[in-house]
Design a protein around this motif. Structure first.
Motif, PDB file in Angstrom:
ATOM      1  N   ALA A  29       0.820  -1.212   0.000  1.00 26.94           N
ATOM      2  CA  ALA A  29       0.000   0.000   0.000  1.00 26.94           C
ATOM      3  C   ALA A  29       0.857   1.267   0.000  1.00 26.94           C
ATOM      4  CB  ALA A  29      -0.926  -0.002   1.215  1.00 26.94           C
ATOM      5  N   ILE A  30       2.065   1.185   0.554  1.00 22.67           N
ATOM      6  CA  ILE A  30       2.955   2.350   0.596  1.00 22.67           C
ATOM      7  C   ILE A  30       3.821   2.444  -0.658  1.00 22.67           C
ATOM      8  CG2 ILE A  30       4.942   3.378   1.798  1.00 22.67           C
ATOM      9  CD1 ILE A  30       3.793   2.266   4.395  1.00 22.67           C
ATOM     10  N   THR A  42       3.784  14.031 -10.023  1.00 23.65           N
ATOM     11  CA  THR A  42       2.678  14.398  -9.144  1.00 23.65           C
ATOM     12  C   THR A  42       1.330  14.401  -9.846  1.00 23.65           C
ATOM     13  OG1 THR A  42       4.220  15.804  -7.912  1.00 23.65           O
ATOM     14  CG2 THR A  42       1.879  16.138  -7.500  1.00 23.65           C
ATOM     15  N   ALA A  43       1.300  14.869 -11.089  1.00 19.55           N
ATOM     16  CA  ALA A  43       0.028  15.039 -11.796  1.00 19.55           C
ATOM     17  C   ALA A  43      -0.403  13.796 -12.570  1.00 19.55           C
ATOM     18  CB  ALA A  43       0.137  16.228 -12.750  1.00 19.55           C
ATOM     19  N   SER A  44       0.275  12.687 -12.382  1.00 20.34           N
ATOM     20  CA  SER A  44       0.001  11.494 -13.194  1.00 20.34           C
ATOM     21  C   SER A  44      -1.307  10.806 -12.817  1.00 20.34           C
ATOM     22  CB  SER A  44       1.157  10.499 -13.067  1.00 20.34           C
ATOM     23  OG  SER A  44       1.333  10.122 -11.708  1.00 20.34           O
ATOM     24  N   VAL A  45      -1.747  10.977 -11.586  1.00 20.08           N
ATOM     25  CA  VAL A  45      -2.953  10.291 -11.133  1.00 20.08           C
ATOM     26  C   VAL A  45      -3.599  11.104 -10.022  1.00 20.08           C
ATOM     27  CG1 VAL A  45      -1.778   8.924  -9.367  1.00 20.08           C
ATOM     28  CG2 VAL A  45      -3.869   8.037 -10.403  1.00 20.08           C
ATOM     29  N   THR A  46      -4.911  11.004  -9.918  1.00 22.43           N
ATOM     30  CA  THR A  46      -5.607  11.656  -8.810  1.00 22.43           C
ATOM     31  C   THR A  46      -5.776  10.650  -7.677  1.00 22.43           C
ATOM     32  OG1 THR A  46      -7.829  11.040  -9.573  1.00 22.43           O
ATOM     33  CG2 THR A  46      -6.880  13.090 -10.445  1.00 22.43           C
ATOM     34  N   VAL A  47      -6.014  11.154  -6.482  1.00 23.06           N
ATOM     35  CA  VAL A  47      -6.213  10.282  -5.329  1.00 23.06           C
ATOM     36  C   VAL A  47      -7.478   9.439  -5.516  1.00 23.06           C
ATOM     37  CG1 VAL A  47      -6.501  10.194  -2.822  1.00 23.06           C
ATOM     38  CG2 VAL A  47      -5.081  11.973  -3.844  1.00 23.06           C
ATOM     39  N   THR A 121      -4.715   5.124   0.051  1.00 25.19           N
ATOM     40  CA  THR A 121      -5.367   6.418  -0.165  1.00 25.19           C
ATOM     41  C   THR A 121      -4.667   7.515   0.635  1.00 25.19           C
ATOM     42  OG1 THR A 121      -7.495   5.295  -0.481  1.00 25.19           O
ATOM     43  CG2 THR A 121      -7.564   7.659  -0.063  1.00 25.19           C
ATOM     44  N   GLY A 122      -4.291   7.195   1.863  1.00 25.29           N
ATOM     45  CA  GLY A 122      -3.593   8.187   2.688  1.00 25.29           C
ATOM     46  C   GLY A 122      -2.245   8.564   2.119  1.00 25.29           C
ATOM     47  N   VAL A 123      -1.461   7.566   1.703  1.00 28.65           N
ATOM     48  CA  VAL A 123      -0.139   7.835   1.115  1.00 28.65           C
ATOM     49  C   VAL A 123      -0.303   8.594  -0.201  1.00 28.65           C
ATOM     50  CG1 VAL A 123       1.924   6.770   0.118  1.00 28.65           C
ATOM     51  CG2 VAL A 123       0.916   5.828   2.212  1.00 28.65           C
ATOM     52  N   GLY A 124      -1.293   8.188  -1.007  1.00 28.66           N
ATOM     53  CA  GLY A 124      -1.543   8.863  -2.276  1.00 28.66           C
ATOM     54  C   GLY A 124      -1.942  10.322  -2.081  1.00 28.66           C
ATOM     55  N   ALA A 125      -2.735  10.581  -1.050  1.00 31.28           N
ATOM     56  CA  ALA A 125      -3.150  11.955  -0.769  1.00 31.28           C
ATOM     57  C   ALA A 125      -1.951  12.849  -0.458  1.00 31.28           C
ATOM     58  CB  ALA A 125      -4.142  11.961   0.397  1.00 31.28           C
ATOM     59  N   ILE A 126      -1.010  12.320   0.297  1.00 33.39           N
ATOM     60  CA  ILE A 126       0.193  13.093   0.647  1.00 33.39           C
ATOM     61  C   ILE A 126       1.080  13.316  -0.568  1.00 33.39           C
ATOM     62  CG2 ILE A 126       2.310  13.066   2.022  1.00 33.39           C
ATOM     63  CD1 ILE A 126       0.732  11.432   4.115  1.00 33.39           C
ATOM     64  N   LEU A 127       1.280  12.258  -1.352  1.00 37.85           N
ATOM     65  CA  LEU A 127       2.182  12.348  -2.505  1.00 37.85           C
ATOM     66  C   LEU A 127       1.622  13.203  -3.633  1.00 37.85           C
ATOM     67  CD1 LEU A 127       3.442   8.636  -2.756  1.00 37.85           C
ATOM     68  CD2 LEU A 127       4.737  10.619  -1.947  1.00 37.85           C
ATOM     69  N   PHE A 128       0.308  13.113  -3.851  1.00 34.76           N
ATOM     70  CA  PHE A 128      -0.298  13.794  -4.993  1.00 34.76           C
ATOM     71  C   PHE A 128      -1.073  15.042  -4.592  1.00 34.76           C
ATOM     72  CE2 PHE A 128       0.014   9.244  -6.122  1.00 34.76           C
ATOM     73  CZ  PHE A 128       0.921   9.364  -7.166  1.00 34.76           C
TER      74      PHE A 128
END
Length: 248
Positions: A29-30, A42-47, A121-128
């Motif tokens: 997940a991480i 950063t802009a490659s995918v949305t959360v 989802t949490g990691v994705g929110a921080i990264l993106f």
């Protein structure tokens, strides 16, 4: 009953297979969103896309397969090491013993099943940069549905575990069963209308409806009631089998 549950919770906390599964899924997940971030930016995918396309759909396999391993080592293995014999000779009724074990096993299955959607989802929110987060109500609805479906599948796994009473046989059978049963049921439904009804109102098919956005009240009611009824029915079946089981 309370003491039995506490005892099972203690054993779950000490179970190596449980923690191994948690570590593996947690790492996945991480690492996955980190790889997307470094490869595509950063802009490659949305959360929201990460949550729907990867976390939820990938989690379908986690819900059905990962707890199979836990079932083998948490339930079936207790026959071979004599733990079940000791518990049944302690004076507690077999119904209480079974349901305390089923309850705690279900908790373990739910924990395992929630790691991927929540952590990814949490990691994705921080990264993106919190780009297009999923709607909060939708997020919690899916988390709730995942929990009851994980419990429903765990009741089937628990039943198989006490039938085979061997960790290797249990894990092998459950993995094959959960990988193939939906396909077999679908093939039968094309030929016989009775199996089509079973398929449409089974946890195996309804699991894939969890990510749907716009659910009518009747659809949501079906999504909630079917796993609850499945849990109750297989829980009762499991307790009946356990009462009749010869324990050596």
């Amino acid at each position: 009953m309370g003491n039995l549950v506490k005892s099972e919770l203690f054993k779950l906390g000490k179970n190596r297979s449980f923690w191994t599964l948690i570590y593996i899924i947690f790492a996945w997940a991480i690492v996955y969103p980190i790889l997307i971030f470094f490869v595509n930016g950063t802009a490659s995918v949305t959360v929201k896309e990460l949550f729907l396309d990867t976390a939820l759909w990938g989690n379908n396999y986690v819900i059905k397969l990962a707890p199979c391993i836990l079932a083998g080592f948490f339930i079936s293995s207790e026959y071979s090491i004599g733990t079940i014999k000791s518990i049944t000779s302690s004076g507690n009724s077999r119904i209480r013993i079974y349901f305390s074990k089923l309850m705690v096993f279900s908790i373990g299955a739910i924990i395992i099943s929630l790691i991927l959607p929540i952590v990814m989802t949490g990691v994705g929110a921080i990264l993106f940069d919190f780009n297009e987060m999923p709607d909060l109500a939708y997020f919690f609805r899916t988390i709730g549905l995942i929990s009851i479906y994980a419990a429903a599948f765990s009741s089937i796994m628990a039943l198989v575990s006490i039938i085979f009473t061997d960790s290797g046989k249990t894990i092998g059978f459950l993995l094959i069963f959960f990988l193939s049963f939906h396909g077999i049921l679908f093939a039968l439904s094309l030929k016989i209308s009775f199996f089509e009804i079973i398929l449409n109102y089974s946890v195996f098919k309804l699991l894939f409806d969890i990510p749907k956005f716009n659910l009518e009240n009747s659809e949501l009611l079906t999504l909630v009631l079917v796993p609850i009824l499945t849990y109750v029915v297989f829980g009762l079946l499991g307790s009946f089998v356990f009462q009749k089981k010869e324990i050596k």
